[in-house]
Each structure stands twice: as C-alpha cells, then as structure tokens.
Design an enzyme around this catalytic site. Structure first.
Site, PDB file in Angstrom:
ATOM      1  N   GLY A  34       0.771  -1.253   0.000  1.00 13.50           N
ATOM      2  CA  GLY A  34       0.000   0.000   0.000  1.00 13.50           C
ATOM      3  C   GLY A  34       0.791   1.285   0.000  1.00 13.50           C
ATOM      4  O   GLY A  34       0.275   2.321   0.393  1.00 13.50           O
ATOM      5  N   SER A  40       2.030   8.011   2.123  1.00 15.56           N
ATOM      6  CA  SER A  40       1.307   6.781   2.494  1.00 15.56           C
ATOM      7  C   SER A  40       1.688   6.311   3.885  1.00 15.56           C
ATOM      8  O   SER A  40       2.876   6.332   4.257  1.00 15.56           O
ATOM      9  CB  SER A  40       1.635   5.647   1.510  1.00 15.56           C
ATOM     10  N   ILE A  41       0.706   5.851   4.635  1.00 14.63           N
ATOM     11  CA  ILE A  41       0.975   5.290   5.960  1.00 14.63           C
ATOM     12  C   ILE A  41       1.967   4.127   5.809  1.00 14.63           C
ATOM     13  O   ILE A  41       2.894   3.975   6.607  1.00 14.63           O
ATOM     14  CB  ILE A  41      -0.349   4.841   6.623  1.00 14.63           C
ATOM     15  N   ASP A  87      -2.402  -6.797  -7.200  1.00  9.92           N
ATOM     16  CA  ASP A  87      -3.698  -6.111  -7.192  1.00  9.92           C
ATOM     17  C   ASP A  87      -4.620  -6.935  -6.294  1.00  9.92           C
ATOM     18  O   ASP A  87      -4.946  -8.077  -6.616  1.00  9.92           O
ATOM     19  CB  ASP A  87      -4.233  -6.053  -8.632  1.00  9.92           C
ATOM     20  N   VAL A  88      -5.027  -6.367  -5.157  1.00 12.69           N
ATOM     21  CA  VAL A  88      -5.786  -7.176  -4.189  1.00 12.69           C
ATOM     22  C   VAL A  88      -7.213  -7.474  -4.646  1.00 12.69           C
ATOM     23  O   VAL A  88      -7.916  -8.245  -3.994  1.00 12.69           O
ATOM     24  CB  VAL A  88      -5.788  -6.543  -2.776  1.00 12.69           C
ATOM     25  N   TYR A 178     -17.774   9.352   5.602  1.00 14.29           N
ATOM     26  CA  TYR A 178     -16.899   8.174   5.509  1.00 14.29           C
ATOM     27  C   TYR A 178     -17.689   6.974   4.939  1.00 14.29           C
ATOM     28  O   TYR A 178     -17.130   6.082   4.324  1.00 14.29           O
ATOM     29  CB  TYR A 178     -16.281   7.858   6.870  1.00 14.29           C
ATOM     30  N   LYS A 185     -14.576  -0.868   6.817  1.00 15.88           N
ATOM     31  CA  LYS A 185     -13.622  -0.960   7.935  1.00 15.88           C
ATOM     32  C   LYS A 185     -14.196  -1.804   9.075  1.00 15.88           C
ATOM     33  O   LYS A 185     -13.450  -2.506   9.773  1.00 15.88           O
ATOM     34  CB  LYS A 185     -13.255   0.436   8.458  1.00 15.88           C
ATOM     35  N   ARG A 215      -3.298  13.257   6.302  1.00 17.50           N
ATOM     36  CA  ARG A 215      -3.481  13.718   4.923  1.00 17.50           C
ATOM     37  C   ARG A 215      -2.705  12.840   3.939  1.00 17.50           C
ATOM     38  O   ARG A 215      -1.484  12.958   3.829  1.00 17.50           O
ATOM     39  CB  ARG A 215      -3.012  15.162   4.808  1.00 17.50           C
ATOM     40  N   THR A 216      -3.385  11.948   3.268  1.00 18.14           N
ATOM     41  CA  THR A 216      -2.759  11.056   2.274  1.00 18.14           C
ATOM     42  C   THR A 216      -3.619  11.072   1.009  1.00 18.14           C
ATOM     43  O   THR A 216      -4.694  11.696   0.998  1.00 18.14           O
ATOM     44  CB  THR A 216      -2.698   9.603   2.774  1.00 18.14           C
TER      45      THR A 216
HETATM   46  P1  NAD Z   1      -2.717   5.777   0.383  1.00 18.67           P
HETATM   47  O1  NAD Z   1      -3.591   6.233  -0.745  1.00 18.67           O
HETATM   48  O2  NAD Z   1      -1.347   6.283   0.422  1.00 18.67           O
HETATM   49  O3  NAD Z   1      -2.693   4.190   0.467  1.00 18.67           O
HETATM   50  C1  NAD Z   1      -3.750   3.381  -0.005  1.00 18.67           C
HETATM   51  C2  NAD Z   1      -3.101   2.291  -0.830  1.00 18.67           C
HETATM   52  O4  NAD Z   1      -4.062   1.321  -1.221  1.00 18.67           O
HETATM   53  C3  NAD Z   1      -2.462   2.840  -2.116  1.00 18.67           C
HETATM   54  O5  NAD Z   1      -1.100   2.491  -2.155  1.00 18.67           O
HETATM   55  C4  NAD Z   1      -3.218   2.112  -3.208  1.00 18.67           C
HETATM   56  O6  NAD Z   1      -2.428   1.820  -4.340  1.00 18.67           O
HETATM   57  C5  NAD Z   1      -3.607   0.844  -2.471  1.00 18.67           C
HETATM   58  N1  NAD Z   1      -4.660   0.104  -3.186  1.00 18.67           N
HETATM   59  C6  NAD Z   1      -5.919   0.513  -3.471  1.00 18.67           C
HETATM   60  N2  NAD Z   1      -6.544  -0.447  -4.183  1.00 18.67           N
HETATM   61  C7  NAD Z   1      -5.656  -1.471  -4.350  1.00 18.67           C
HETATM   62  C8  NAD Z   1      -5.700  -2.726  -4.998  1.00 18.67           C
HETATM   63  N3  NAD Z   1      -6.797  -3.143  -5.669  1.00 18.67           N
HETATM   64  N4  NAD Z   1      -4.610  -3.517  -4.941  1.00 18.67           N
HETATM   65  C9  NAD Z   1      -3.496  -3.129  -4.289  1.00 18.67           C
HETATM   66  N5  NAD Z   1      -3.387  -1.939  -3.661  1.00 18.67           N
HETATM   67  C10 NAD Z   1      -4.459  -1.125  -3.704  1.00 18.67           C
HETATM   68  O7  NAD Z   1      -3.508   6.214   1.702  1.00 18.67           O
HETATM   69  P2  NAD Z   1      -3.286   5.831   3.244  1.00 18.67           P
HETATM   70  O8  NAD Z   1      -4.038   6.850   3.989  1.00 18.67           O
HETATM   71  O9  NAD Z   1      -1.864   5.593   3.518  1.00 18.67           O
HETATM   72  O10 NAD Z   1      -4.106   4.473   3.378  1.00 18.67           O
HETATM   73  C11 NAD Z   1      -3.554   3.275   3.881  1.00 18.67           C
HETATM   74  C12 NAD Z   1      -4.550   2.586   4.799  1.00 18.67           C
HETATM   75  O11 NAD Z   1      -4.715   3.375   5.973  1.00 18.67           O
HETATM   76  C13 NAD Z   1      -5.935   2.414   4.212  1.00 18.67           C
HETATM   77  O12 NAD Z   1      -6.468   1.179   4.629  1.00 18.67           O
HETATM   78  C14 NAD Z   1      -6.709   3.555   4.839  1.00 18.67           C
HETATM   79  O13 NAD Z   1      -8.099   3.316   4.888  1.00 18.67           O
HETATM   80  C15 NAD Z   1      -6.087   3.515   6.230  1.00 18.67           C
HETATM   81  N6  NAD Z   1      -6.322   4.696   7.052  1.00 18.67           N
HETATM   82  C16 NAD Z   1      -6.020   5.942   6.579  1.00 18.67           C
HETATM   83  C17 NAD Z   1      -6.251   7.035   7.392  1.00 18.67           C
HETATM   84  C18 NAD Z   1      -5.955   8.425   6.905  1.00 18.67           C
HETATM   85  O14 NAD Z   1      -6.493   9.392   7.487  1.00 18.67           O
HETATM   86  N7  NAD Z   1      -5.126   8.610   5.911  1.00 18.67           N
HETATM   87  C19 NAD Z   1      -6.792   6.867   8.664  1.00 18.67           C
HETATM   88  C20 NAD Z   1      -7.062   5.584   9.131  1.00 18.67           C
HETATM   89  C21 NAD Z   1      -6.824   4.508   8.305  1.00 18.67           C
END
Ligand code: NAD
Length: 277
Positions: A34, A40-41, A87-88, A178, A185, A215-216
C-alpha cells in the site's frame, strides 16, 4: 541488558527483572502493501522497518506506485528490499505475488496491509444511496483483501509472524462522509478477529491499527476530511492530529515480539480521539 525496576506498593517493595528488549525486527522479512507515495501510511512503516535493518518486500498495484517506491528507495540502497505487483482485487495477482515472494524469500515474518479503496461517487453521496456495486467493491478491496492475502501468505509465515492492517474510527462510529468505507472498515476489523483465531493456533498474530486522520492520497477521497482534522485538533485528549511516524512506530511494535501476547486487537493511534463522547 538486564535492568532492575524498583516497584513500591503499600506494603511491599520488590525487585523485578525486566529485559531491555529491542524491537527485534532486524534481519526479519516483512511484506508492506500500500505505498502509493511518500505520504502513504505504509511508507512510514517501511521507512521505520528499513531503519531497523529489516528486509522490506513491497507490493504495489500500479506501475506509477512502483516508480514512486523505487524513487523513495534511492536513499536506502544499502538496505534489503524487493518489489512485486499485487492487485488485491484479483486472486490470481495475489497468488502470483505471494508465490514469487515465497520462492525468493522462503518465509515471511509479517505483513502490513495498508490498502483500501472505494468509488469516489459512493463517498460523495449519503450512505443510503450506496450502489450495490460500490458496496461490494469497497468490501472486496478494503476488507476481503486481508483474508485473501492472509490465505496466500499462510504457507510462508514464520512461527511468530504478525499481520497488521490499517483501520479507522468510522468502523464503529458514524463519521458523516466516511460512509461505505466505514462499513468496509467494520468488516475489516471483524475479519481481523476471525483471522486472529484461525491463525493463532500457528502462533501467528493479527491486529489492526485504528489510525487518526492523516493527509494522504486515500484521505483526499473523503469529502469531510478537513472538518475531521479540525475536530480532532479541538477535541482529542492530546489536542492535535496524529501523524505518519506515530502510526509507523506503533505498527513496528505490533510487528515485533514486544507485542507477542496481543492478537485480535484494534489499537488506536489517534491522539486519544476515540475515547471522547
Ligand atoms: P494511500 O492512498 O497512500 O494508500 C492506499 C493504498 O491502497 C495505495 O497504495 C493504493 O495503491 C492501495 N490500493 C488501493 N486499491 C488497491 C488494490 N486493488 N490492490 C493493491 N493496492 C491497492 O492512503 P493511506 O491513507 O496511507 O491508506 C492506507 C490505509 O490506511 C488504508 O487502509 C486507509 O483506509 C487507512 N487509514 C487511513 C487514514 C488516513 O487518514 N489517511 C486513517 C485511518 C486509516
């Protein structure tokens, strides 16, 4: 190193030996799913793992993400890394990625599942208007993917492997905007608990981090995101938002044997916002 900790109770004073344990992730092999860019987290986690001399096996969906990861890794050329397409939404793609990872690395010590997606139109409308397709797609990408990945990786898990997935408070509370992602989730956290039970017999742990708003790229899709950030700043016990590094640090603890007694748990890294009424 052995430290002695002095513990003083009402009637008792005793010494307790406490091992000064390190994270113990060095030389271990983690799959990080991801990373889309530096925000990205998952990239925050990968950076910390690389700093600790772990091997990081990245999976990416798009070639654009692959190029971004390769660029980010320019500063880590002395570390052990590898990249695989995955690709998940596709069982074939997941199977191919984990077969290749298994063949190349032999075993996996942990997985960071940091993947989610929903159609933008399903986040821009009231939840009641969610389409059947949009609902299924958000579930498939954001919740079922954890199950499919755990199954594909199972033959390669080491004895004490740890899986960590990323969740959000919208799983249990209504956070307007959301919507369909909150329901995904909720399913993700339930799936995490069922997987923790299934894999626990093998010594494998499965936990979720419920991260505060950061912020991502993914966050851009949530229309109410700025309001959420302000609310957390105003109301959370720490009166500030959390950040990528704080989520990464807790993820490392959950990957590490330091958390060896914890499974099936959702850990909040959100400045304490979730405790507020
Ligand atoms: P991000 O957009 O950087 O990461 C999301 C990732 O999911 C991306 O790398 C994207 O390519 C990948 N992805 C989406 N569909 C896919 C697929 N079919 N196959 C493979 N990869 C796929 O954003 P993020 O905020 O780092 O999100 C990472 C996780 O953290 C997510 O589960 C998100 O819901 C969760 N999250 C985010 C926040 C926030 O505020 N940013 C808060 C809590 C949880």
């Amino acid at each position: 190193m052995l430290h002695l900790l002095l513990v003083t109770g009402t009637n008792t004073t005793y010494y307790k030996g406490v091992m000064n344990m390190s994270l113990q992730v060095a030389q271990k092999q983690y799959v990080v799913m991801g990373v889309a860019n530096e925000r990205s987290i998952a990239w925050g986690v990968a950076k910390r793992l690389l700093e600790e001399d772990a091997t990081v096996i990245f999976t990416y969906r798009k070639d654009r993400s692959k190029a971004k990861i390769e660029k980010l890794l320019a500063d880590y050329s002395d570390k052990h890394t590898a990249l695989f397409a995955c690709d998940v939404n596709s069982d074939d793609s997941i199977a191919e990625a984990f077969t290749q990872i298994g063949e190349q690395f032999g075993h996996i010590d942990g997985i960071v599942h940091s993947v989610a997606f929903a159609h933008a139109e399903d986040l821009r409308t009231d939840f009641i208007n969610t389409s059947r397709d949009g609902y299924a797609f958000a579930q498939d990408t954001s919740a079922y993917s954890l199950v499919a990945v755990a199954k594909a990786a199972k033959p390669y898990f080491s004895d004490s492997a740890s899986i960590v997935t990323m969740s959000y408070l919208g799983a249990e509370r209504v956070l307007p905007g959301y919507n369909v992602m909150g329901v995904a989730k909720a399913a993700l956290e339930a799936a995490m608990r069922y997987l923790a039970y299934d894999l626990g017999a093998q010594g494998i742990r499965v936990n979720a981090i419920s991260a505060g708003a950061i912020r991502t790229l993914a966050a851009k899709g949530v229309p109410s995101f700025n309001d959420i950030l302000h609310k957390i700043e105003d109301e959370s016990p720490l009166r500030r938002n959390t950040n990528q590094a704080e989520v990464a640090d807790m993820t490392l603890v959950m990957l590490s044997p330091l958390s060896r007694g914890v499974t099936g748990e959702t850990i909040y890294v959100d400045s304490g916002y979730h405790i507020m009424g």
